[in-house]
Design a protein around this motif. Structure first.
Motif, PDB file in Angstrom:
ATOM      1  N   MET A 117       0.835  -1.211   0.000  1.00 24.10           N
ATOM      2  CA  MET A 117       0.000   0.000   0.000  1.00 24.10           C
ATOM      3  C   MET A 117       0.871   1.262   0.000  1.00 24.10           C
ATOM      4  O   MET A 117       0.561   2.257   0.666  1.00 24.10           O
ATOM      5  CB  MET A 117      -0.949   0.003   1.214  1.00 24.10           C
ATOM      6  CG  MET A 117      -1.938  -1.159   1.212  1.00 24.10           C
ATOM      7  SD  MET A 117      -2.928  -1.238   2.721  1.00 24.10           S
ATOM      8  CE  MET A 117      -3.844   0.302   2.628  1.00 24.10           C
ATOM      9  N   GLY A 118       1.974   1.197  -0.745  1.00 27.12           N
ATOM     10  CA  GLY A 118       2.860   2.349  -0.866  1.00 27.12           C
ATOM     11  C   GLY A 118       3.816   2.534   0.295  1.00 27.12           C
ATOM     12  O   GLY A 118       4.615   3.472   0.287  1.00 27.12           O
ATOM     13  N   HIS A 119       3.761   1.658   1.284  1.00 24.11           N
ATOM     14  CA  HIS A 119       4.606   1.786   2.476  1.00 24.11           C
ATOM     15  C   HIS A 119       5.643   0.677   2.523  1.00 24.11           C
ATOM     16  O   HIS A 119       5.376  -0.461   2.161  1.00 24.11           O
ATOM     17  CB  HIS A 119       3.753   1.726   3.753  1.00 24.11           C
ATOM     18  CG  HIS A 119       2.735   2.814   3.847  1.00 24.11           C
ATOM     19  ND1 HIS A 119       3.011   4.067   4.346  1.00 24.11           N
ATOM     20  CD2 HIS A 119       1.420   2.823   3.498  1.00 24.11           C
ATOM     21  CE1 HIS A 119       1.925   4.803   4.312  1.00 24.11           C
ATOM     22  NE2 HIS A 119       0.941   4.078   3.800  1.00 24.11           N
ATOM     23  N   ARG A 120       6.820   1.016   3.039  1.00 23.40           N
ATOM     24  CA  ARG A 120       7.847   0.016   3.298  1.00 23.40           C
ATOM     25  C   ARG A 120       7.603  -0.549   4.700  1.00 23.40           C
ATOM     26  O   ARG A 120       7.545   0.209   5.676  1.00 23.40           O
ATOM     27  CB  ARG A 120       9.233   0.664   3.212  1.00 23.40           C
ATOM     28  CG  ARG A 120      10.253  -0.176   2.497  1.00 23.40           C
ATOM     29  CD  ARG A 120      11.540   0.596   2.324  1.00 23.40           C
ATOM     30  NE  ARG A 120      11.687   1.131   1.011  1.00 23.40           N
ATOM     31  CZ  ARG A 120      11.996   0.410  -0.055  1.00 23.40           C
ATOM     32  NH1 ARG A 120      12.142  -0.886   0.053  1.00 23.40           N
ATOM     33  NH2 ARG A 120      12.142   0.965  -1.236  1.00 23.40           N
ATOM     34  N   ILE A 121       7.464  -1.864   4.793  1.00 24.16           N
ATOM     35  CA  ILE A 121       7.058  -2.493   6.058  1.00 24.16           C
ATOM     36  C   ILE A 121       8.010  -3.632   6.408  1.00 24.16           C
ATOM     37  O   ILE A 121       8.399  -4.416   5.535  1.00 24.16           O
ATOM     38  CB  ILE A 121       5.611  -3.058   5.942  1.00 24.16           C
ATOM     39  CG1 ILE A 121       4.614  -1.922   5.698  1.00 24.16           C
ATOM     40  CG2 ILE A 121       5.231  -3.857   7.181  1.00 24.16           C
ATOM     41  CD1 ILE A 121       3.219  -2.396   5.364  1.00 24.16           C
ATOM     42  N   GLU A 122       8.357  -3.709   7.691  1.00 22.17           N
ATOM     43  CA  GLU A 122       9.134  -4.841   8.202  1.00 22.17           C
ATOM     44  C   GLU A 122       8.159  -5.851   8.803  1.00 22.17           C
ATOM     45  O   GLU A 122       7.428  -5.538   9.747  1.00 22.17           O
ATOM     46  CB  GLU A 122      10.102  -4.378   9.297  1.00 22.17           C
ATOM     47  CG  GLU A 122      11.071  -3.294   8.879  1.00 22.17           C
ATOM     48  CD  GLU A 122      12.171  -3.821   7.988  1.00 22.17           C
ATOM     49  OE1 GLU A 122      12.215  -5.052   7.761  1.00 22.17           O
ATOM     50  OE2 GLU A 122      12.963  -3.003   7.516  1.00 22.17           O
ATOM     51  N   LEU A 123       8.136  -7.065   8.270  1.00 20.35           N
ATOM     52  CA  LEU A 123       7.240  -8.080   8.808  1.00 20.35           C
ATOM     53  C   LEU A 123       7.556  -8.378  10.271  1.00 20.35           C
ATOM     54  O   LEU A 123       6.668  -8.700  11.060  1.00 20.35           O
ATOM     55  CB  LEU A 123       7.334  -9.359   7.967  1.00 20.35           C
ATOM     56  CG  LEU A 123       6.794  -9.240   6.533  1.00 20.35           C
ATOM     57  CD1 LEU A 123       7.028 -10.542   5.777  1.00 20.35           C
ATOM     58  CD2 LEU A 123       5.318  -8.884   6.517  1.00 20.35           C
ATOM     59  N   GLY A 124       8.831  -8.260  10.636  1.00 20.14           N
ATOM     60  CA  GLY A 124       9.214  -8.503  12.025  1.00 20.14           C
ATOM     61  C   GLY A 124       8.560  -7.540  12.994  1.00 20.14           C
ATOM     62  O   GLY A 124       8.290  -7.891  14.152  1.00 20.14           O
ATOM     63  N   GLU A 125       8.301  -6.315  12.543  1.00 16.12           N
ATOM     64  CA  GLU A 125       7.661  -5.332  13.420  1.00 16.12           C
ATOM     65  C   GLU A 125       6.214  -5.731  13.704  1.00 16.12           C
ATOM     66  O   GLU A 125       5.704  -5.547  14.820  1.00 16.12           O
ATOM     67  CB  GLU A 125       7.713  -3.948  12.768  1.00 16.12           C
ATOM     68  CG  GLU A 125       7.242  -2.833  13.674  1.00 16.12           C
ATOM     69  CD  GLU A 125       7.427  -1.449  13.052  1.00 16.12           C
ATOM     70  OE1 GLU A 125       6.888  -0.491  13.629  1.00 16.12           O
ATOM     71  OE2 GLU A 125       8.095  -1.348  12.004  1.00 16.12           O
TER      72      GLU A 125
END
Length: 511
Positions: free
Chosen positions: A420-428
């Motif tokens: 959705m346009g965001h950089r995301i860390e799955l670990g977070e």
């Protein structure tokens, strides 16, 4: 010290009649282990060039350790093969090793079938029986000559990890790296000849290196725990208690098996005074359960990939943690440099700022066997040093410093997604979900085809309460699109959550 055999010789001299290694059926003293190594080494000497790989095809056992030491005595390095792996993967490993000699203690045709189907005898592949090798007379002069020519940079063992190209990569580690690491490892955690180490890890997984060489260096004993016991907590706890085990150097998932199934309500292994864990992020609920039942034990979070000889940092747990907190990976072992680089190869040292974890020092392995391309990608010149040669290993892991200045693991670089346009860390997301009551373990994946974040978890919590809790700690765009409750999360053979198996199971459910 140049060669790890010096550890064996010293322990055999100091503690000749003390148990060195024991499995469910057999055991050997330090004197017996040295004698076996001398016979096996004499039989193998001259069959292959020094510094060549020799594979070991057997279950983890006292015999396997004797084979390792015999191979090293012959001036070669050992590679443990998993007898339960598919023929194709075994064939790939044998091909990479150029059809090596293979030592086995297995005689049943069905136990040797996949090995023989994988090898190419016309190219030198040969299977040798351990019992036959041990009938050899010891050639002390031959063994002395091999040692005189040895260097501390000679390879000691090879461990095959998964490769991004689909072909397993063989990490080769030198005597020097193991000696340097073990000197500090045993000192840091007070491992001595009085300890009994309970081996959990397969011998083709680098966690086992810490079991084997901690014992070799100090004269401690190793009890090799049968693999099947990790499916039967009461048997496992009985084994820990009956064998008077003091030290656990285990994968996180192995520890979680006991706490997840409430094993300590059956029996507490109260001789255990050291619990060292690695491989994955330790769920806080499980850590707290272990600390509750073993309040006097030392708990240590270890971090580091196979490529840097087991571990490069450690954190001795010295305060309370609550679900959602991050346990630091701590400080580097002596003689290892650990630092963070951003995407422009600039040093990251501000709290909260993320960078790739990079490692330098003697503990660096010799790279990937017969794979220069992958070696040159991962083992590179330190970009912060333009004055002289300084090799570092780029781990592919992201880390950051917390407000206390402690180094923390964040996630794999390849677990970072664009959603959705965001950089995301799955670990977070996983850390946030661990704060939810009644969630015991969690693993998130990203399905590229549907562009959905899928959260797999163990526990009694329902989707509505999970979402409500997540809204208080992470942005809406990070909340998983799909929640999948599982009785158990699948594990790889090395005890890590099997993300690929979760992806496949999810895809099958959508068909």
């Amino acid at each position: 010290m140049i060669n790890v055999l010096e550890y064996l010789e010293q322990s055999a001299e100091k503690y000749p009649d003390k148990t060195a290694f024991a499995d469910e059926e057999n055991s050997c003293t330090w004197r017996e282990l040295k004698e076996r190594a001398d016979r096996i080494g004499s039989a193998l000497a001259g069959k292959v060039r020094p510094n060549s790989p020799i594979a070991v095809w057997m279950e983890k056992s006292v015999d396997a350790v004797a084979a390792f030491m015999g191979i090293v005595s012959a001036g070669c390095f050992y590679v443990m093969l998993d007898t339960k792996q598919p023929v194709q993967r075994i064939a790939q490993i044998l091909e990479t090793l150029e059809q090596p000699l293979v030592v086995t203690n297995l005689s049943e045709a069905k136990m040797l079938d996949s090995l023989k189907r994988a090898g190419k005898p016309e190219e030198g592949f040969t299977v040798l029986n351990l019992q036959e090798l041990e009938k050899a007379e010891v050639s002390y002069e031959v063994l002395r000559q091999i040692r005189r020519q040895s260097l501390d940079l000679d390879p000691l063992y090879g461990i095959f990890t998964s490769g991004s190209t689909g072909v397993p990569k063989g990490v080769v580690v030198s005597h020097r790296s193991v000696i340097d690491f073990m000197n500090y490892f045993t000192e840091s955690f007070q491992i001595t000849q009085c300890d009994v180490i309970g081996n959990q890890a397969p011998f083709d997984f680098d966690v086992s290196v810490k079991d084997i060489y901690s014992a070799l260096k100090t004269g401690a004993s190793v009890e090799i725990i049968p693999r099947r016991m990790f499916s039967f907590p009461t048997q496992l706890l009985d084994y820990l208690c009956e064998r008077k085990i003091t030290t656990l150097i285990w994968a996180v998932s192995a520890l979680c098996i006991l706490s997840e199934l409430k094993g300590f309500t059956y029996r507490v292994p109260d001789k255990v005074n050291k619990v060292l864990f690695s491989g994955e992020v330790m769920p806080i609920r499980h850590l707290n359960t272990w600390r509750q039942y073993l309040p006097k034990a030392m708990f240590v979070n270890l971090y580091g990939p196979t490529e840097i000889t087991c571990n490069c940092t450690y954190y001795i747990v010295n305060r309370e943690f609550q679900p959602g907190d991050t346990i630091p990976i701590g400080e580097p072992f002596p003689n290892e440099k650990v630092f963070l680089l951003d995407e422009k190869d600039c040093l990251v040292d501000k709290p909260g700022e993320r960078g790739e974890i990079c490692v330098g020092g003697t503990a660096l392995s010799l790279g990937y066997y017969q794979n220069q391309e992958q070696t040159q990608k991962a083992f590179v010149q330190n970009p912060l040093n333009t004055r002289f040669l300084e090799m570092i290993y780029r781990t592919g892991d992201l880390g950051y410093y917390n407000e206390r200045g402690e180094l923390c693991y964040a996630a794999r670089k390849d677990f970072q997604i664009k959603h959705m346009g965001h950089r995301i860390e799955l670990g977070e997301i996983e850390t946030a979900m661990e704060q939810v009551d009644q969630i015991r373990r969690v693993c998130c994946i990203f399905d590229q085809e549907s562009t959905k974040i899928i959260a797999f978890y163990q526990g009694e919590a329902e989707k509505r309460e999970i979402v409500r809790a997540l809204r208080t700690c992470i942005p809406a765009f990070m909340i998983p699109n799909v929640f999948c409750k599982r009785e158990q999360l699948p594990l790889t053979k090395n005890g890590k959550v099997d993300r690929e198996a979760l992806k496949i199971s999810y895809q099958k459910e959508q068909e």
